[in-house]
Design an enzyme around this catalytic site. Sequence first.
Site, PDB file in Angstrom:
ATOM      1  N   GLU A  72      -9.964  -1.423   5.641  1.00 54.66           N
ATOM      2  CA  GLU A  72      -8.758  -1.606   6.446  1.00 54.66           C
ATOM      3  C   GLU A  72      -9.072  -1.486   7.929  1.00 54.66           C
ATOM      4  O   GLU A  72      -8.589  -2.271   8.744  1.00 54.66           O
ATOM      5  CB  GLU A  72      -7.698  -0.574   6.051  1.00 54.66           C
ATOM      6  CG  GLU A  72      -6.404  -0.712   6.857  1.00 54.66           C
ATOM      7  CD  GLU A  72      -5.374   0.350   6.525  1.00 54.66           C
ATOM      8  OE1 GLU A  72      -4.214   0.192   6.945  1.00 54.66           O
ATOM      9  OE2 GLU A  72      -5.721   1.354   5.877  1.00 54.66           O
ATOM     10  N   GLN A  94       0.837  -1.206   0.000  1.00 53.87           N
ATOM     11  CA  GLN A  94       0.000   0.000   0.000  1.00 53.87           C
ATOM     12  C   GLN A  94       0.869   1.252   0.000  1.00 53.87           C
ATOM     13  O   GLN A  94       1.705   1.431   0.883  1.00 53.87           O
ATOM     14  CB  GLN A  94      -0.905  -0.019   1.242  1.00 53.87           C
ATOM     15  CG  GLN A  94      -1.840   1.170   1.363  1.00 53.87           C
ATOM     16  CD  GLN A  94      -2.700   1.069   2.612  1.00 53.87           C
ATOM     17  OE1 GLN A  94      -2.387   0.320   3.541  1.00 53.87           O
ATOM     18  NE2 GLN A  94      -3.784   1.815   2.658  1.00 53.87           N
ATOM     19  N   ASN A 133      -5.700   6.830  16.223  1.00 54.13           N
ATOM     20  CA  ASN A 133      -6.947   6.800  16.989  1.00 54.13           C
ATOM     21  C   ASN A 133      -7.471   8.205  17.288  1.00 54.13           C
ATOM     22  O   ASN A 133      -8.679   8.412  17.400  1.00 54.13           O
ATOM     23  CB  ASN A 133      -6.740   6.021  18.293  1.00 54.13           C
ATOM     24  CG  ASN A 133      -6.698   4.528  18.058  1.00 54.13           C
ATOM     25  OD1 ASN A 133      -6.698   4.061  16.913  1.00 54.13           O
ATOM     26  ND2 ASN A 133      -6.652   3.750  19.123  1.00 54.13           N
ATOM     27  N   GLU A 134      -6.548   9.171  17.425  1.00 55.43           N
ATOM     28  CA  GLU A 134      -6.983  10.545  17.653  1.00 55.43           C
ATOM     29  C   GLU A 134      -7.761  11.066  16.447  1.00 55.43           C
ATOM     30  O   GLU A 134      -8.810  11.721  16.598  1.00 55.43           O
ATOM     31  CB  GLU A 134      -5.766  11.444  17.927  1.00 55.43           C
ATOM     32  CG  GLU A 134      -5.062  11.170  19.252  1.00 55.43           C
ATOM     33  CD  GLU A 134      -4.179   9.940  19.218  1.00 55.43           C
ATOM     34  OE1 GLU A 134      -3.697   9.520  20.279  1.00 55.43           O
ATOM     35  OE2 GLU A 134      -3.963   9.386  18.115  1.00 55.43           O
ATOM     36  N   TYR A 172       0.237   4.742   0.590  1.00 57.79           N
ATOM     37  CA  TYR A 172      -0.587   5.855   1.065  1.00 57.79           C
ATOM     38  C   TYR A 172       0.262   6.894   1.799  1.00 57.79           C
ATOM     39  O   TYR A 172       0.435   8.010   1.344  1.00 57.79           O
ATOM     40  CB  TYR A 172      -1.693   5.333   2.000  1.00 57.79           C
ATOM     41  CG  TYR A 172      -2.988   4.956   1.323  1.00 57.79           C
ATOM     42  CD1 TYR A 172      -3.010   4.469   0.019  1.00 57.79           C
ATOM     43  CD2 TYR A 172      -4.197   5.064   1.987  1.00 57.79           C
ATOM     44  CE1 TYR A 172      -4.190   4.109  -0.594  1.00 57.79           C
ATOM     45  CE2 TYR A 172      -5.395   4.713   1.381  1.00 57.79           C
ATOM     46  CZ  TYR A 172      -5.390   4.238   0.096  1.00 57.79           C
ATOM     47  OH  TYR A 172      -6.562   3.891  -0.515  1.00 57.79           O
ATOM     48  N   SER A 173       0.809   6.508   2.962  1.00 52.45           N
ATOM     49  CA  SER A 173       1.509   7.466   3.823  1.00 52.45           C
ATOM     50  C   SER A 173       2.773   8.010   3.173  1.00 52.45           C
ATOM     51  O   SER A 173       3.444   7.329   2.394  1.00 52.45           O
ATOM     52  CB  SER A 173       1.872   6.805   5.155  1.00 52.45           C
ATOM     53  OG  SER A 173       0.720   6.461   5.887  1.00 52.45           O
TER      54      SER A 173
END
Length: 395
Positions: free
Chosen positions: A244, A126, A381-382, A128-129
Amino acid sequence: MELSFTPQEDAFRKDVRDFLKENLPDTVAAAVRSGSEMTKELAEQWHKILFDKGWVAPNWPKKFGGAEWTPVQRHIFEEECAMAYAPRQVPFGLAMLGPVLHKFGNKEQQDYYLPRILSGEDWWCQGYSEPGAGSDLASLKTRAERVGNEYVINGQKTWTTLGQHANKIFCLVRTKTDGKPQEGISFVLVDLDTPGIEMRPIRLIEGGFEVNEVFFTDVRVPAENLVGEENMGWTIAKYLLTHERTNIAGVGLSYRALEDLKTLSKKVKRNGKPLNENPLFAARMAQVEIDLKAMEITNLRMLFQAQEQGAPGPETSILKIKGTVIRQALNDLARRALGPSAAPFPSEDLLGNISIAPEDNAHNAAHYFNNRKLSIFGGSNEIQRNILTKAMLEL
């Protein structure tokens, strides 16, 4: 509280257990049980076994070669695989790109790529980042410029999990710079053998090399590798990320970790008594088990909703948050139970005084540190809490 299942679902569970007992290789299960690195060879061995059975793509429609199981069947399969120490399937092709191609890919892309994902011929990763675009993914800068019948890609991706094993990567790239950042992103499929691509491993805190950074320098990709329309990549990205985040919940893995923790707490003694008789430790285990059962019910409810609507909604952020928090809590309790012997590289003096079973190594500090990533990747999570606030609470 125990969930009740229909006779047909109970029969399906028995079929899965029998299959795992007869077909899961001991070498594969032993690697999972001990927490060892799952090699590409072992992963491909298990993939082929599931492919031959017709179970490699539980959530895919039958018209694309999938098993098309119900949400409950998929839940049962995941749970039984986890309890038998079967490895999780590599998600990038089967659980992420596959659903994207089902919905957004053209017939040529579906006919070419989907069979290769099913057979294991292609191993996807992947893209993405980026160094400056993690949870704030819309700020990505990797550029793809249309030149004739090709896109020329320049930029960098990072945290590319298992990229060292992959032969293909699906990428988010910027194809327009004006307007809102989300409106200038496209979704492109790239062959990693293309000239101009360099992959470098990143050493993690526990010493492993499961992630990489990928550099693109004048990489020329056929325009036909664009999925969907140009500049609609953000819509595709959000669709993929809901799959995901559902996958990250890991209900079955958490149940297996809970059972391992209960076994460990009976073996480890504090002040002459098993650790499971310590009121504080027992209360912590009980709280995690309560949270896990609540998440299992929520997970099933969302899977049913996804089946009716065709894709999970923003509420999958709940699964991502709770699933990762629970898995990290289980890691923490196991590390506390092992005490000094949880050290990933204990001294000879320490080893001389404490006996460590091979399966206990799966709970040492190295795995605890590695799993701190769970609440970061797939959208921290934030950020997921912000998504819930905006999309569901309309705040």
